[in-house]
Design a protein around this motif. Structure first.
Motif, short mmCIF file in Angstrom:
data_model
loop_
_atom_site.label_atom_id
_atom_site.label_comp_id
_atom_site.label_asym_id
_atom_site.label_seq_id
_atom_site.Cartn_x
_atom_site.Cartn_y
_atom_site.Cartn_z
N GLU A 44 0.87 -1.46 0.28
CA GLU A 44 0.08 0.00 -0.33
C GLU A 44 0.90 1.25 0.11
N GLN A 45 0.57 2.08 -0.30
CA GLN A 45 1.03 3.53 -0.44
C GLN A 45 0.19 4.73 0.43
N ALA A 46 1.02 5.57 0.78
CA ALA A 46 0.65 6.79 1.63
C ALA A 46 -0.41 7.69 0.50
N ASP A 47 -0.86 8.25 0.98
CA ASP A 47 -1.37 9.09 0.20
C ASP A 47 -0.74 10.63 0.77
N LEU A 48 -0.31 11.01 -0.50
CA LEU A 48 0.98 12.45 0.55
C LEU A 48 -0.05 13.17 -0.21
N SER A 49 -1.25 13.80 -1.33
CA SER A 49 -1.20 14.88 -1.45
C SER A 49 -2.16 15.31 -0.47
N SER A 50 -2.46 14.78 1.34
CA SER A 50 -3.21 15.25 2.03
C SER A 50 -2.48 15.97 2.71
N ARG A 51 -3.48 17.24 3.67
CA ARG A 51 -2.00 17.66 4.77
C ARG A 51 -1.47 17.37 5.17
N SER A 52 -1.59 16.44 5.79
CA SER A 52 -0.53 15.28 6.66
C SER A 52 0.31 14.59 5.65
N GLY A 53 -0.02 13.98 4.57
CA GLY A 53 0.94 13.68 3.40
C GLY A 53 1.73 14.44 2.65
N THR A 54 1.47 15.94 2.81
CA THR A 54 2.21 16.76 1.90
C THR A 54 3.76 17.06 3.60
N ALA A 55 2.81 16.91 4.67
CA ALA A 55 4.23 17.66 6.00
C ALA A 55 5.12 16.53 5.37
N LEU A 56 4.35 15.52 5.95
CA LEU A 56 5.49 14.15 5.57
C LEU A 56 6.31 13.94 4.12
N HIS A 57 5.86 14.57 3.38
CA HIS A 57 6.72 14.81 2.39
C HIS A 57 7.90 16.04 2.27
N THR A 58 7.58 16.78 2.90
CA THR A 58 8.64 17.72 3.28
C THR A 58 9.38 17.52 4.17
N LEU A 59 8.90 16.35 5.19
CA LEU A 59 9.70 16.07 6.37
C LEU A 59 11.04 15.27 5.92
N LEU A 60 10.33 14.07 4.85
CA LEU A 60 11.78 12.99 3.96
C LEU A 60 12.24 14.24 3.11
N ASN A 61 11.87 14.70 2.37
CA ASN A 61 12.49 15.18 1.63
C ASN A 61 14.19 16.14 1.93
N ASP A 62 13.55 17.07 2.85
CA ASP A 62 14.32 17.97 3.56
C ASP A 62 15.03 17.09 3.91
N ALA A 63 15.40 16.11 4.12
CA ALA A 63 16.32 14.95 5.50
C ALA A 63 16.95 14.73 4.46
N ILE A 64 16.65 14.26 3.17
CA ILE A 64 17.10 13.98 2.26
C ILE A 64 18.28 14.13 1.52
N ARG A 65 17.65 15.98 0.99
CA ARG A 65 18.60 16.52 0.14
C ARG A 65 19.50 16.98 1.44
N LYS A 66 19.37 17.58 2.26
CA LYS A 66 20.02 17.82 3.11
C LYS A 66 21.25 17.15 3.88
N ASN A 67 21.50 15.65 3.62
CA ASN A 67 22.73 14.64 4.08
C ASN A 67 23.74 14.78 3.14
N ALA A 68 24.93 15.05 3.76
CA ALA A 68 25.98 15.50 2.89
C ALA A 68 26.75 13.80 2.62
N VAL A 69 26.08 12.68 3.03
CA VAL A 69 26.59 11.74 2.85
C VAL A 69 25.96 11.69 1.10
N PHE A 70 24.50 11.60 1.09
CA PHE A 70 23.69 11.39 0.42
C PHE A 70 24.12 12.54 -0.98
N GLN A 71 24.26 13.85 -0.59
CA GLN A 71 24.68 14.73 -1.71
C GLN A 71 26.29 13.87 -2.34
N ALA A 72 27.06 13.44 -1.39
CA ALA A 72 28.80 12.86 -1.58
C ALA A 72 28.18 11.87 -2.76
#
Length: 225
Positions: A44-72
């Protein structure tokens, strides 16, 4: 390369993610799979278009993008929109290869790298290992909550059937600035070497500048813009 990156999400971020997940609706995961993958996808997949889903997507996306090892390691040019999936008893995802292109229009990307960010502890479920056929070997991975596995999208992989409990993960794809895995490996090794040199030699040592020059010139040579 297969790279495990721990603590993409710290304890506070994991707690927030779980609270948002509890407020988010779910749908059949086959809706986002390609024709072949849909035949072996059972989750099953979460509905990330809802208010809580949008907040979840932002939380996860920011954490991944800001990680220095991931970037490298990934040298990301663009990331796909994230998916959050859960698999319960008797569910999983059979052997498949990810679509070469994902998204539509301006959001369309080439998938060079795939990643899975684990959102609950491995003790919460039996089975559910992410199994990857890469470089002539079978790698079976089940990481701690908050840890991310980055791996080539070109590989065959699967999620083993859950025999008890529930597995929750975030998945996504990267179009890299550096197209070949060999070139990304070299740049990642050099980035790690730069950290070691910074720690062992005084600021202003010529080795710092020489290494920065090599990295910059290789990126200039290999990067797609």
């Amino acid at each position: 390369m297969l790279i495990t990156i721990p603590d993409i999400l710290d304890a506070a971020a994991l707690t927030e993610a779980k609270e948002l997940l509890a407020k988010t609706g779910w749908a059949d995961g086959r809706k986002t799979a390609g024709p072949e993958a849909a035949k072996v996808k059972r989750n099953e997949q979460a509905d990330l278009s809802s208010r809580s889903g949008t907040a979840l997507h932002t939380l996860l996306n920011d954490a991944i993008r800001k990680n220095a090892v991931f970037q490298a390691a990934a040298q990301p040019a663009r990331l796909s929109r994230l998916l959050v999936s859960r698999s319960g008893e008797a569910q999983g995802y059979g052997t498949h290869v990810d679509n070469a292109l994902m998204g539509t229009g301006a959001n369309r990307i080439r998938t060079d790298l795939s990643f899975t960010l684990f959102l609950n502890d491995p003790a919460d479920y039996e089975g559910g290992e992410l199994t990857i056929d890469w470089a002539g070997m079978i790698h079976s991975m089940k990481l701690e909550a908050g840890s991310l596995l980055l791996y080539p999208s070109t590989s065959l992989h699967r999620v083993e059937t859950i025999t008890s409990g529930q597995r929750t993960v975030c998945v996504g794809w990267v179009q890299s600035q550096v197209r070949t895995s060999e070139q990304r490996d070299i740049l990642f090794d050099l980035a790690n070497l730069k950290v070691s040199v910074r720690a062992s030699l005084p600021e202003g040592a010529p080795e710092h500048l020489a290494l920065s020059k090599v990295i910059a010139n290789l990126r200039r040579l290999w990067s797609e813009v």
